[in-house]
Design an enzyme around this catalytic site. Structure first.
Site, PDB file in Angstrom:
ATOM      1  CG  HIS A 287     -16.192 -45.358 -28.060  1.00 41.88           C
ATOM      2  ND1 HIS A 287     -16.297 -46.481 -28.600  1.00 41.88           N
ATOM      3  CD2 HIS A 287     -17.352 -44.481 -28.392  1.00 41.88           C
ATOM      4  CE1 HIS A 287     -17.520 -46.262 -29.327  1.00 41.88           C
ATOM      5  NE2 HIS A 287     -17.938 -45.251 -29.204  1.00 41.88           N
TER       6      HIS A 287
ATOM      7  CG  ASN B  70     -19.606 -48.123 -33.448  1.00 41.24           C
ATOM      8  OD1 ASN B  70     -18.537 -47.898 -32.699  1.00 41.24           O
ATOM      9  ND2 ASN B  70     -20.842 -47.395 -33.211  1.00 41.24           N
TER      10      ASN B  70
ATOM     11  CE1 TYR C 240     -18.177 -38.835 -32.139  1.00 39.20           C
ATOM     12  CE2 TYR C 240     -16.100 -39.953 -31.990  1.00 39.20           C
ATOM     13  CZ  TYR C 240     -17.304 -40.110 -32.118  1.00 39.20           C
ATOM     14  OH  TYR C 240     -17.941 -41.278 -31.855  1.00 39.20           O
TER      15      TYR C 240
END
EC number: 1.11.1.6
Length: 507
Positions: free
Chosen positions: A65, A138, A348
């Site tokens: 990303h 997404n 993350y």
């Protein structure tokens, strides 16, 4: 009108000329024209200050990303769903919450084209009164994997060959054809849905299953859908390729310009819900990220709308430094046992600490500004810039700094939680016939719109035609597991492309 700011060094010292440097003149004897100037001086703080900061301007780009665009906006509750979720920001119809949404491609680098055939990230940070909530979604309702340890393997095959530094169709298809659970997402990707016309004209999906609970402690499984009010519009492969060359920042530009002229994009927000008992009757696991929930069995329920209406003031400070994680949640919402989701809860924040530092939550765009934060344990570390809680004791102390604690959510009501029994086992999801059922249904859905099935066949053939022949054979077999005709059509299209490539061109 206020006076303009004075140009200074990083330490606030006023600068008379930003372009001068301290040097020692050479002896001018014998020079016909202006003599060359002598060496620089290490004492020239203005020069050293400028260069040393420039040397450190770049931080690591996101491992996935990396290329993205974002905007601020507002979420508004449109329908009461307090029977499902006790989150405070959802407790009143009409209630509004400030948000930031970042759209992105997945596999490309920061300089890659917005129109690449790739899933699109769709992450939104809600600045709520109970802290920041991140919905990290997404534009596809499914994904390539369901075993989390496969993620690095998969992503490496979508990036560059370590020897050639080129995108490698052999790597790409070698992985996918060896992991059949990817078929559903691959068909989605190689349909026209794999090349959205813009960030404004695509939907967002949680993909993962979450658990939401109400004020009684009763919970349900939840999937979330963001449906674009602008409609869903996609590009043909030729259009996407043309834009990649002519305007590689097409989607970034489209979003920025639309907001600048007041054409604010918006999305309607829906949930699907499922009880524990309903999940036990499914022909697939409720935690399987490669499956969708049939709408006829689990209908959409409207609960909100969000609108993006403000562009960032500074791309780096906001869009680049914003840090999303599905572990950033609020009371009333929690993750399910979806193993890929569970792995993201760790991965993350871990990559944010690597990319932005351990105090990434202090960066303004990441701060829980509406709720504030107080945790006397989280102290110090690089770039601690929030005052570090001053002289507050750095432990939970009742001596001279009493602390309040939140009320624990109620225990489950009449809906029991999952029960866990047995020994720890090494687990690798096994394929079943149902892994090919939803791809087969997706092929039929494409058939409802003229040209969609043909686009999928052509897009796959164009991509795999650059791969080795034995890889091509595996691709035909792979798609045939959904429907034999798909593999046959791709084979014929690849053979047609080979004939065209081998025939002499006419002048």
């Amino acid at each position: 009108m206020s006076n303009p700011p004075v140009f200074t060094t990083s330490q606030g010292c006023p600068v008379s000329d930003p372009f001068t440097t301290q040097r020692i003149p050479l002896d001018s004897t014998g020079y016909k024209y202006a003599p060359p100037i002598g060496p620089l001086l290490l004492q020239d703080f203005k020069l050293i200050d400028t260069l040393s900061h420039f040397d450190r301007e770049r931080i690591p780009e996101r491992v996935v990303h990396a290329k993205g665009a974002g905007a601020y906006g507002v979420f508004e509750v449109t329908d009461d769903i307090t029977d499902v979720c006790s989150a405070k920001f959802l407790d009143t119809v009409g209630k509004k919450t400030r948000i930031f949404t970042r759209f992105s491609t997945v596999g490309g680098e920061k300089g890659s084209a917005d129109t690449a055939r790739d899933p699109r990230g769709f992450a939104t940070k809600f600045y709520t009164e109970d802290g920041n909530l991140d919905l990290v979604y997404n534009n596809t309702p499914i994904f390539f994997i369901r075993d989390p340890i496969k993620f690095p393997h998969f992503i490496h095959t979508q990036k560059r060959n370590p020897a050639t530094n080129l995108k490698d169709p052999n790597m790409f298809w070698d992985y996918l054809t060896a992991n059949d659970e990817s078929l559903h997402q691959v068909m989605y990707l190689f349909s026209n849905r794999g090349t959205p016309a813009s960030y404004r004209t695509m939907n967002g999906y949680s993909g993962h299953t979450y658990k939401w609970y109400n004020s009684k402690g009763e919970w349900v499984y939840v999937q979330v859908h963001f449906i674009a009010n602008q409609g869903v519009h996609n590009l043909l492969d030729e259009e996407a390729g043309r834009l990649a060359g002519e305007d590689p920042d097409h989607s970034t530009r489209d979003l920025w310009e639309a907001i600048e002229k007041g054409d604010y994009p918006s999305w309607e927000c829906y949930i699907q819900t499922m009880t524990l008992e309903q999940s036990k009757k499914l022909p697939f696991s409720v935690f399987d990220l490669t499956k969708v929930w049939p709408h006829k069995d689990f209908p959409l329920r409207h609960f909100g709308r969000f609108t993006l209406n403000e562009n960032p003031k500074n791309y780096y400070a906001e869009t680049e430094q914003i840090a999303f994680s599905p572990s950033h949640t609020v009371p009333g919402m929690e993750p399910s046992n979806d193993p890929v989701l569970q792995s993201r809860l760790f991965s993350y924040p871990d990559t944010h600490r690597h990319r932005l530092g351990p105090n990434y939550h202090q960066i303004p765009v990441n701060c829980p500004l509406k709720s504030g934060s107080f945790n006397p344990i989280n102290r110090d570390g690089p770039m601690c810039v929030d005052g570090n809680l001053g002289g507050t004791p750095n432990y939970a102390n009742a001596y001279n700094c009493p602390i309040q604690y939140a009320v624990s959510p109620k225990a489950s009501g009449n809906k029991p939680d999952e029960k866990y029994t047995g020994e720890v086992v090494p687990y690798h999801w096994e394929h079943t016939d149902y892994d090919y059922f939803q791809p087969k249904m997706f092929w039929k859905v494409l058939g409802r719109t003229p040209g969609e099935q043909e686009s999928l066949v052509k897009n796959v053939a164009n991509h795999v035609s650059a791969a080795d022949e034995f890889i091509q054979d595996r691709v035909y077999e792979y798609f045939s597991k959904a429907e034999p005709i798909i593999g046959d059509l791709i084979r014929k299209k690849v053979q047609e492309l080979k004939r065209k490539a081998s025939s002499p061109s006419k002048i």
